[in-house]
Design a protein around this motif. Structure first.
Motif: not given
Lengths: 350, 350, 350, 350
Positions: D105-118
């Motif tokens: 999943v794309p990430s600018e700051d290295g983090k994975v967001r909950a919404a992206q996983v969902k």
């Protein structure tokens, strides 16, 4: 040249082919989601008396073995098989290619004994550091075996009991299942197999179909996401309806067992001819494969008109050969072969 | 319901099926060592003007892609593909299941550009520690692409030049090759492809066969032991003659291209109807797949009698749909469809 | 409790540890690109008389075996090993986890014979359909073997000759290499090994290092991209300098062989005590592992103060035990052990 | 040359090394079954407030990621990661080498967001034919990320909630965990992580140890047979006690967090110097890695005495560089660096 070298020398049973032709212009959904597949799945569930079973169709045996086995094992587990098992020697390491070791137990007649499984499992678990070795994760058998031998109901029940005790799913390779089911050497039925195995398959390629194997999963735990696995292993046929049409035909009125019976009848005629001719048999097979031990001169003589596989050399003077019949074997070919066997015998005697 | 959802809705071309029926009782050797396969191999070599090529027959596309790619790469290498490549998204990770990463380059129209390959290769090689990243090991393209677009001869020549420069074998997925070869959008011939690719395949499943893909290996270095790989990946069909018979028929008098042409003609009629109806096309495809952008109400209306795939939603109001024709598409179905497209247009206008 | 159960019970040789402490605050580049690694690589090349060899450092044996073997084989190939080989039984299927079968040849003493390799290779190649079976792709041996036995120079030369004839790279696992090199049972030198093997490794973990194995690749064909493989298999240590520092120390003035000699001297003292005590030895090992056959009562008695591994049960009355010495074994421990062995003998006699 | 290029330039924290030296002659059992490992496991359980957790020690990060991920996924599943995740780009396809795709999943700051996983999960599940695509099977994050950013407690709680909803185990890569735990940018504690992640690891290599990562498994379902997996992937260190000794030292009186704090303090001093000097920062990192954007002339000037990694080129004029501190960074080096940064600023201004 009349071919007895294997049981896939011809195309398909005429009724199977006829159905493929008749349905050719039908438009169906792809990948096994069509109505022919659905009907075939139901027919197979009925024949297995297993209304909750999942049924899937794949193209060939190696693919089916690989897909089933790799869907069950975790990375550190191996599959227990007879040294003579098809997966152990004749699939170019397909199981290993998915990361798993084939853990072999010795077998003279192709069968895996319950006691062997128990012993291997106990030996593994009783080690001080079992984690240095591959853990037995499931059991693979075939019925009939590569040697044409068959399991009895009580043998399979015993194997199942041990497998449950050790939490090892039991997988039966039925590439030649019909030939085993009709064999007089065993009391094991299709229903028994569905009851006792966690997963098994019904072979079409060698029994009437152009190609195709029907996987039956009865263990709830093994059902999940199986279609993903088929797709990943390259077994999800685009025109999946072809598999449905074939199995639908084979299972609609007992055709599968009827044509299996024909093959075995032909094989037993040949067996009898060899026995009467004084030839020994390498394995006691009552199915469609026969393994007579032939002296070189007989080999040469019969080889002029018939093809068969050399199974094993015995010293410099004899060979075990494998002779296969199939649903397609013509009775006149068998009769001619028997005549020629008789001639060899006479020659040998005089 | 008339199906335009894919190009594998029917069985096989009638001549292919006829040959399967005619040869059904022939006894042949197994696993592709029969005379039909031998003849088909020679026919294909001739059609490719590649007398030294190795030709192998496999059953399906995922299997073929997996077998070819894993036969070429070393463990630390990946295959370069468009993000839209079939191997990148639609094969359940089959490539990864053999241990290799798919290295994607962005693509709007499904094509991989020579400059993209060069850039990826140079970026990899110019890193201080390239060994921490997957090394590009080969290039995968398809012709036509998933979007129905095609490479021109000069594009493929340029790609080849870069691949050679970077020592990357070039593999062309030809699951729909016929539809690309007859397309007016490209000057690329089968001979060109055989000359420019290290390995490619000629798709049968979607063009006249029940199933089957013919792999052509022209690069000497990639030929070794390929049959082992086919067997290991479950693609060595026992009744291999079925593949021989089908490709023999498709290649004996230009049938393959002739029926491809029919499919593309049908597709262009549909394309024209959409364009005339004022609908936009998502991709500029001149092959058997068309991608019109339809407003919801048209989707619903056409969906009453015709099936097609939803390719992509555009906002809440429109969808890109994929419409496929094939060798089997009936002209009367296309004409009926066009009439209904016209009605939608009128409806839309009023 | 004094431990003879393995050869990795202690930390590291004091000089190795001293160097780690001395260099602790040095700042170096990571992943083995530092000057200590460079020096160690050169020292090893010199010791091997192989100035063109590539030398790489990995952390442990299973990792090294897996990385080397999977870097060499193509997917359809397997590695030939003795049934008793470490890769065959004691690495949890690590080789299979990379997709490759371990092809075993029987061995009573742990060694693979040249004739066995030839026979397996010829048997494979002479089959009608070799592509249905895993192709032998390389040969794995260890020196000393798991049984403490060693190859002679002429045995290794013969093995090499056969390997070349069959185009099979020869890989020698040297997890205990030092203990083999100093053994009076063999005339094989490090230079011989570098000359005769395509790739081998020099074990540090069991001989003086905290951990670490030095892979030496002499065959040009096997050198390419090996660092990628190490990284992929998780063997590229961030603080790679630790490996360099250790091997630098072990190879700077013959320390490696000197401490190996100590271990073997200790083992031979123990061996002699057992032999004099009338105990049989399971294998004729002249290296740091000894395998006496002990009756249960002796096992219990010695087990009160010394630990060792149970290797194999013999009937209900005896066990083969494995006793290991190492570079760290204290002479006073060995002397105490010998006294206790003598007591067991006396007890047994009276 | 003073090295800021990574956080593994030195050996180990002096107390860690001291303990290794002190215990060097102790004899212990192998493979992590010794008392040091046992004590370290207990110390870690306490620090995590997770008395039922399983704790295992491995050697390095790539190995740990590979072992954990391949122990969880079934063959058709992939691991969800940020495009910038270590497993996605910097481990030479180690995850793919075990058969699994990394689903980015794309990430600018290295983090994975909950919404992206969902969103990824829902998109997969809502397809008509999900079995043609890799199924998301778990989620991989790191804390801090590759960009030095950190998750807050509420972010991790939200991620966990989504993971549970989708039945996806959550795995946190803690190669630099200490540097994240002491960061002022986050309220997330070790206990939170143990409560919210199904499995995670505590990095030693980059924080005070010579090498070593401690895997903590809190999800009961993921514990089974993990030692087999470690062994198979080559991570079961023979002298496992070395890992126990190191983690025992790091966790006995808060040393781990204390030395992490030192590194972060040093990094923030450097950060401040860059900010004061008018340089922009590429990422807002409050951990031990800083990413200033430097014009070429500053890069050259600072590069004369200090090493750092070039992270990204920006046009032809600037570069993002990565500057790392560690537990071992000397304050006088940082002060000298700051002086030189100031000089660059002055130069730049005039």
């Amino acid at each position: 040249m009349i071919r007895f070298e294997n049981d896939y020398s011809e195309g398909a049973h005429e009724r199977v082919l006829k159905r493929i032709v008749e349905t050719n212009e039908e438009q169906t959904a792809g990948y096994g989601t069509d109505e022919h597949c659905e009907k075939a799945r139901n027919d197979i569930r009925k024949a297995c008396n297993a209304s909750d079973a999942d049924v899937h169709f794949l193209v060939g045996g190696t693919q089916t073995n690989t897909t089933v086995i790799s869907s069950i094992l975790r990375p550190h587990q191996g599959v227990v098989s007879a040294t003579t098992g098809h997966i152990a020697g004749l699939e170019t390491g397909a199981i290993e290619s998915t990361g798993h070791k084939v853990l072999t137990v010795p077998s003279e007649d192709g069968k895996v004994r319950a006691a062997q499984v128990k012993e291997m499992y106990d030996a593994h678990m009783s080690q001080g550091t079992p984690e240095h070795r591959v853990q037995p994760g499931m059991v693979y058998i075939s019925h009939p075996t590569e040697m044409g031998t068959t399991y009895t109901r009580s043998e399979l029940e015993e194997l199942k009991r041990v497998c449950q005790e050790c939490d090892l799913p039991l997988f039966l390779d039925g590439a030649r299942l019909g030939y085993g089911l009709v064999s007089e050497g065993t009391d094991l039925t299709l229903e028994d197999i569905a009851r006792l195995c966690d997963v098994f398959y019904i072979g079409g390629t060698k029994i009437g179909a152009l190609f195709g194997e029907a996987v039956v999963i009865t263990n709830e735990r093994l059902k999940k996401d199986f279609r993903y696995l088929i797709k990943q292993r390259g077994g999800l046929l685009a025109k999946g309806r072809l598999l449905g049409i074939q199995f639908e035909t084979l299972f609609e009125d007992g055709l599968y067992l009827r044509i299996s019976k024909h093959a075995v009848d032909m094989a037993l005629m040949i067996r009898e001819a060899f026995v009467e001719g004084g030839f020994s048999l390498r394995y006691d097979s009552k199915t469609n494969q026969q393994f007579p031990i032939l002296p070189n001169e007989v080999l040469v003589e019969l080889g002029k008109h018939y093809s068969f596989s050399i199974w094993e050399k015995i010293k410099d003077t004899h060979s075990v050969v494998r002779i296969c019949t199939s649903y397609a074997t013509k009775k006149e070919h068998v009769e001619a072969f028997i005549q020629d066997i008789k001639k060899c015998q006479l020659t040998a005697v005089h």
